[in-house]
Design a protein around this motif. Structure first.
Motif, PDB file in Angstrom:
ATOM      1  N   THR A 151       0.823  -1.213   0.000  1.00 29.22           N
ATOM      2  CA  THR A 151       0.000   0.000   0.000  1.00 29.22           C
ATOM      3  C   THR A 151       0.859   1.266   0.000  1.00 29.22           C
ATOM      4  N   GLY A 152       2.097   1.161   0.509  1.00 31.25           N
ATOM      5  CA  GLY A 152       2.960   2.339   0.463  1.00 31.25           C
ATOM      6  C   GLY A 152       3.464   2.798   1.828  1.00 31.25           C
ATOM      7  N   LYS A 153       3.465   1.900   2.794  1.00 33.88           N
ATOM      8  CA  LYS A 153       3.949   2.270   4.133  1.00 33.88           C
ATOM      9  C   LYS A 153       5.430   2.659   4.079  1.00 33.88           C
ATOM     10  N   THR A 154       6.233   1.830   3.399  1.00 27.89           N
ATOM     11  CA  THR A 154       7.672   2.130   3.325  1.00 27.89           C
ATOM     12  C   THR A 154       7.915   3.389   2.503  1.00 27.89           C
ATOM     13  N   PHE A 155       7.134   3.554   1.435  1.00 25.84           N
ATOM     14  CA  PHE A 155       7.267   4.781   0.637  1.00 25.84           C
ATOM     15  C   PHE A 155       6.997   6.001   1.514  1.00 25.84           C
ATOM     16  N   PHE A 156       5.906   5.955   2.281  1.00 26.56           N
ATOM     17  CA  PHE A 156       5.545   7.090   3.128  1.00 26.56           C
ATOM     18  C   PHE A 156       6.629   7.335   4.183  1.00 26.56           C
ATOM     19  N   ALA A 157       7.111   6.235   4.792  1.00 22.66           N
ATOM     20  CA  ALA A 157       8.185   6.350   5.788  1.00 22.66           C
ATOM     21  C   ALA A 157       9.423   6.989   5.162  1.00 22.66           C
ATOM     22  N   ALA A 158       9.754   6.573   3.948  1.00 25.94           N
ATOM     23  CA  ALA A 158      10.945   7.114   3.281  1.00 25.94           C
ATOM     24  C   ALA A 158      10.796   8.616   3.052  1.00 25.94           C
ATOM     25  N   MET A 159       9.594   9.053   2.698  1.00 27.29           N
ATOM     26  CA  MET A 159       9.364  10.485   2.473  1.00 27.29           C
ATOM     27  C   MET A 159       9.489  11.263   3.783  1.00 27.29           C
ATOM     28  N   LEU A 160       8.986  10.664   4.876  1.00 29.56           N
ATOM     29  CA  LEU A 160       9.149  11.300   6.199  1.00 29.56           C
ATOM     30  C   LEU A 160      10.628  11.426   6.534  1.00 29.56           C
ATOM     31  N   THR A 211      15.879  14.034   7.593  1.00 27.98           N
ATOM     32  CA  THR A 211      17.345  13.992   7.499  1.00 27.98           C
ATOM     33  C   THR A 211      17.884  15.037   6.529  1.00 27.98           C
ATOM     34  N   GLY A 212      16.994  15.532   5.662  1.00 25.88           N
ATOM     35  CA  GLY A 212      17.452  16.467   4.639  1.00 25.88           C
ATOM     36  C   GLY A 212      18.185  15.786   3.495  1.00 25.88           C
ATOM     37  N   LYS A 213      18.114  14.444   3.437  1.00 27.35           N
ATOM     38  CA  LYS A 213      18.789  13.704   2.361  1.00 27.35           C
ATOM     39  C   LYS A 213      17.760  12.943   1.553  1.00 27.35           C
ATOM     40  N   ALA A 214      17.952  12.899   0.236  1.00 35.10           N
ATOM     41  CA  ALA A 214      17.037  12.132  -0.601  1.00 35.10           C
ATOM     42  C   ALA A 214      17.579  10.719  -0.784  1.00 35.10           C
ATOM     43  N   ASP A 215      16.696   9.759  -0.942  1.00 35.84           N
ATOM     44  CA  ASP A 215      17.082   8.408  -1.366  1.00 35.84           C
ATOM     45  C   ASP A 215      18.020   7.655  -0.438  1.00 35.84           C
ATOM     46  N   SER A 216      17.935   7.903   0.851  1.00 36.53           N
ATOM     47  CA  SER A 216      18.823   7.168   1.754  1.00 36.53           C
ATOM     48  C   SER A 216      18.097   5.996   2.424  1.00 36.53           C
ATOM     49  N   VAL A 217      16.800   5.851   2.138  1.00 31.44           N
ATOM     50  CA  VAL A 217      15.991   4.909   2.918  1.00 31.44           C
ATOM     51  C   VAL A 217      15.727   3.615   2.155  1.00 31.44           C
ATOM     52  N   THR A 218      15.973   2.484   2.829  1.00 33.88           N
ATOM     53  CA  THR A 218      15.557   1.186   2.289  1.00 33.88           C
ATOM     54  C   THR A 218      14.628   0.542   3.302  1.00 33.88           C
ATOM     55  N   SER A 219      13.843  -0.432   2.846  1.00 36.17           N
ATOM     56  CA  SER A 219      12.871  -1.060   3.742  1.00 36.17           C
ATOM     57  C   SER A 219      13.579  -1.875   4.819  1.00 36.17           C
ATOM     58  N   PRO A 220      13.140  -1.756   6.075  1.00 37.97           N
ATOM     59  CA  PRO A 220      13.730  -2.587   7.133  1.00 37.97           C
ATOM     60  C   PRO A 220      13.062  -3.966   7.242  1.00 37.97           C
ATOM     61  N   THR A 221      12.540  -4.474   6.130  1.00 36.83           N
ATOM     62  CA  THR A 221      11.850  -5.771   6.153  1.00 36.83           C
ATOM     63  C   THR A 221      12.735  -6.852   6.774  1.00 36.83           C
ATOM     64  N   PHE A 222      14.020  -6.888   6.426  1.00 29.60           N
ATOM     65  CA  PHE A 222      14.894  -7.951   6.924  1.00 29.60           C
ATOM     66  C   PHE A 222      15.646  -7.566   8.182  1.00 29.60           C
ATOM     67  N   ASN A 223      16.097  -6.317   8.246  1.00 23.30           N
ATOM     68  CA  ASN A 223      16.845  -5.873   9.441  1.00 23.30           C
ATOM     69  C   ASN A 223      15.931  -5.513  10.603  1.00 23.30           C
ATOM     70  N   LEU A 224      14.647  -5.318  10.299  1.00 26.68           N
ATOM     71  CA  LEU A 224      13.597  -4.990  11.271  1.00 26.68           C
ATOM     72  C   LEU A 224      13.627  -3.548  11.768  1.00 26.68           C
ATOM     73  N   VAL A 225      14.839  -2.970  11.863  1.00 25.90           N
ATOM     74  CA  VAL A 225      14.900  -1.547  12.216  1.00 25.90           C
ATOM     75  C   VAL A 225      16.111  -0.901  11.541  1.00 25.90           C
ATOM     76  N   HIS A 226      15.923   0.309  11.042  1.00 29.70           N
ATOM     77  CA  HIS A 226      17.026   1.125  10.529  1.00 29.70           C
ATOM     78  C   HIS A 226      17.020   2.454  11.287  1.00 29.70           C
ATOM     79  N   ASN A 227      18.218   2.980  11.517  1.00 28.45           N
ATOM     80  CA  ASN A 227      18.335   4.245  12.255  1.00 28.45           C
ATOM     81  C   ASN A 227      18.985   5.308  11.368  1.00 28.45           C
ATOM     82  N   TYR A 228      18.497   6.523  11.496  1.00 30.81           N
ATOM     83  CA  TYR A 228      19.016   7.644  10.708  1.00 30.81           C
ATOM     84  C   TYR A 228      19.238   8.841  11.629  1.00 30.81           C
ATOM     85  N   PRO A 229      20.442   9.416  11.623  1.00 29.30           N
ATOM     86  CA  PRO A 229      20.608  10.656  12.390  1.00 29.30           C
ATOM     87  C   PRO A 229      19.875  11.791  11.687  1.00 29.30           C
ATOM     88  N   SER A 230      19.309  12.700  12.464  1.00 31.40           N
ATOM     89  CA  SER A 230      18.679  13.880  11.860  1.00 31.40           C
ATOM     90  C   SER A 230      18.872  15.051  12.807  1.00 31.40           C
TER      91      SER A 230
END
Ligand SMILES: Nc1ncnc2c1ncn2[C@@H]1O[C@H](COP(=O)(O)OP(=O)(O)O)[C@@H](O)[C@H]1O
Ligand SMILES: [Mg+2]
Length: 143
Positions: free
Chosen positions: A39-48, A53-72
């Motif tokens: 439905t677009g949960k990861t897409f929406f999360a990536a846009m948030l 973070t002020g960076k484009a295209d740094s987000v991948t789905s945490p489907t396998f790692n379960l959690v990803h962390n980003y400094p902001s």
């Protein structure tokens, strides 16, 4: 409880809505994203996250790692995908308590931890619209 409904949002409109919501987030904020696969949960999360973070295209789905962390600049952003988890203990092992307290949390498939979510979390539910490039979205949050 305040809520809003959006119908037939295309990708760009989803991104714009995420940007607006990202501007409101601060340490302790929690955004829950519900909806079927694709439905677009990861897409929406990536846009948030891009906005935070002020960076484009740094987000991948945490489907396998379960959690990803980003400094902001606003604090650490934690992006969870709890789809494959079975118990609240497993989620706690990922550091959810620290995320909720000291970070900004974005949680896909939040159902399993409903009971530990703060009252002021922002709940977003996404559904497929008839047009396959569009989505319906509802947001609710405590005032
Ligand atoms: N209006 C839209 N809003 C969100 N995603 C869309 C839209 N139209 C098409 N898509 C596509 O749907 C897919 C959603 O995938 P994803 O975000 O991984 O879903 P989920 O995390 O909910 O399983 C993406 O490939 C995205 O480009
Ligand atoms: Mg996802």
């Amino acid at each position: 409880m305040k809520s809003a409904e959006y119908k037939n949002l295309n990708l760009l409109q989803m991104a714009e809505l995420a940007t607006k919501i990202a501007n409101e987030l601060t340490v302790g904020s929690v955004v829950c994203l519900s909806g079927d696969l694709g439905t677009g949960k990861t897409f929406f999360a990536a846009m948030l996250i891009n906005k935070l973070t002020g960076k484009a295209d740094s987000v991948t789905s945490p489907t396998f790692n379960l959690v990803h962390n980003y400094p902001s600049p606003k604090g650490e952003v934690w992006h969870f995908d709890l789809y494959r988890l079975k118990s609240q203990v497993e989620v706690q092992q990922l550091g959810i308590d620290d995320a909720l307290r000291y970070g900004i949390s974005i949680i896909e498939w939040p159902e399993i931890i409903q009971s530990i979510l703060p009252e002021n979390c922002v709940k977003i539910a996404i559904d497929f619209a008839k047009d396959e490039s569009k989505r319906n979205l509802s947001i609710s949050f405590a005032q």
